[in-house]
Design a protein around this motif. Sequence first.
Motif, PDB file in Angstrom:
ATOM      1  N   UNK A  55       0.836  -1.204   0.000  1.00 14.86           N
ATOM      2  CA  UNK A  55       0.000   0.000   0.000  1.00 14.86           C
ATOM      3  C   UNK A  55       0.869   1.252   0.000  1.00 14.86           C
ATOM      4  N   UNK A  56       1.921   1.251   0.806  1.00 18.52           N
ATOM      5  CA  UNK A  56       2.824   2.410   0.847  1.00 18.52           C
ATOM      6  C   UNK A  56       3.527   2.594  -0.497  1.00 18.52           C
ATOM      7  N   UNK A  57       3.968   1.515  -1.094  1.00 23.18           N
ATOM      8  CA  UNK A  57       4.647   1.602  -2.392  1.00 23.18           C
ATOM      9  C   UNK A  57       3.705   2.142  -3.465  1.00 23.18           C
ATOM     10  N   UNK A  58       2.458   1.688  -3.444  1.00 25.07           N
ATOM     11  CA  UNK A  58       1.471   2.169  -4.413  1.00 25.07           C
ATOM     12  C   UNK A  58       1.175   3.645  -4.193  1.00 25.07           C
ATOM     13  N   UNK A  59       0.958   4.036  -2.931  1.00 18.50           N
ATOM     14  CA  UNK A  59       0.674   5.438  -2.622  1.00 18.50           C
ATOM     15  C   UNK A  59       1.824   6.328  -3.068  1.00 18.50           C
ATOM     16  N   UNK A  60       3.042   5.908  -2.795  1.00 17.12           N
ATOM     17  CA  UNK A  60       4.236   6.671  -3.189  1.00 17.12           C
ATOM     18  C   UNK A  60       4.288   6.846  -4.707  1.00 17.12           C
ATOM     19  N   UNK A  61       4.072   5.766  -5.444  1.00 17.09           N
ATOM     20  CA  UNK A  61       4.123   5.825  -6.905  1.00 17.09           C
ATOM     21  C   UNK A  61       3.016   6.720  -7.460  1.00 17.09           C
ATOM     22  N   UNK A  62       1.816   6.619  -6.909  1.00 18.21           N
ATOM     23  CA  UNK A  62       0.695   7.432  -7.379  1.00 18.21           C
ATOM     24  C   UNK A  62       0.960   8.910  -7.113  1.00 18.21           C
ATOM     25  N   UNK A  63       1.485   9.221  -5.938  1.00 19.19           N
ATOM     26  CA  UNK A  63       1.815  10.612  -5.616  1.00 19.19           C
ATOM     27  C   UNK A  63       2.873  11.150  -6.567  1.00 19.19           C
ATOM     28  N   UNK A  64       3.945  10.386  -6.773  1.00 15.03           N
ATOM     29  CA  UNK A  64       5.046  10.822  -7.636  1.00 15.03           C
ATOM     30  C   UNK A  64       4.608  11.009  -9.082  1.00 15.03           C
ATOM     31  N   UNK A  65       3.752  10.130  -9.573  1.00 11.83           N
ATOM     32  CA  UNK A  65       3.418  10.128 -10.991  1.00 11.83           C
ATOM     33  C   UNK A  65       2.164  10.916 -11.339  1.00 11.83           C
ATOM     34  N   UNK A  66       1.285  11.175 -10.348  1.00 11.16           N
ATOM     35  CA  UNK A  66      -0.005  11.771 -10.709  1.00 11.16           C
ATOM     36  C   UNK A  66      -0.470  12.885  -9.779  1.00 11.16           C
ATOM     37  N   UNK A  67      -0.475  12.662  -8.491  1.00  9.77           N
ATOM     38  CA  UNK A  67      -1.145  13.585  -7.583  1.00  9.77           C
ATOM     39  C   UNK A  67      -0.344  14.841  -7.261  1.00  9.77           C
ATOM     40  N   UNK A  68       0.975  14.771  -7.296  1.00  7.66           N
ATOM     41  CA  UNK A  68       1.809  15.915  -6.929  1.00  7.66           C
ATOM     42  C   UNK A  68       2.774  16.254  -8.058  1.00  7.66           C
ATOM     43  N   UNK A  69       3.003  17.535  -8.244  1.00  4.58           N
ATOM     44  CA  UNK A  69       4.025  18.004  -9.168  1.00  4.58           C
ATOM     45  C   UNK A  69       5.308  18.138  -8.359  1.00  4.58           C
ATOM     46  N   UNK A  70       6.275  17.246  -8.539  1.00  3.04           N
ATOM     47  CA  UNK A  70       7.462  17.244  -7.677  1.00  3.04           C
ATOM     48  C   UNK A  70       8.298  18.521  -7.768  1.00  3.04           C
ATOM     49  N   UNK A  71       8.134  19.312  -8.820  1.00  3.08           N
ATOM     50  CA  UNK A  71       8.867  20.572  -8.934  1.00  3.08           C
ATOM     51  C   UNK A  71       8.310  21.649  -8.008  1.00  3.08           C
TER      52      UNK A  71
END
Length: 85
Positions: A55-71
């Motif tokens: 679950x943590x790995x999925x949440x991390x990937x979803x945040x990085x790729x979709x929910x947040x703009x890392x810049x």
Amino acid sequence: MFLAQVHVTYKPSILDPQAVAIKNAMHRLNFTTVDAVTQGKYFELTLDVDSAEQAQAQAEAICDQLLANPNMETYRYDVKELAQS
């Protein structure tokens, strides 16, 4: 099943005009003790995985790729196991 609660906000170095407007409105309403405002986005993800680690790995990937703009944004999340019915 797990629930990931995700909070996304601007990084401290990024100007947040909506938060500035909210703070100014609070001051106009005599909430003058408010020194700073941060506003952001909140998401709840129900994940059908076998472990908290997945679950943590999925949440991390979803945040990085979709929910947040890392810049411009940062995020944090909490993962909880849902009770079985």
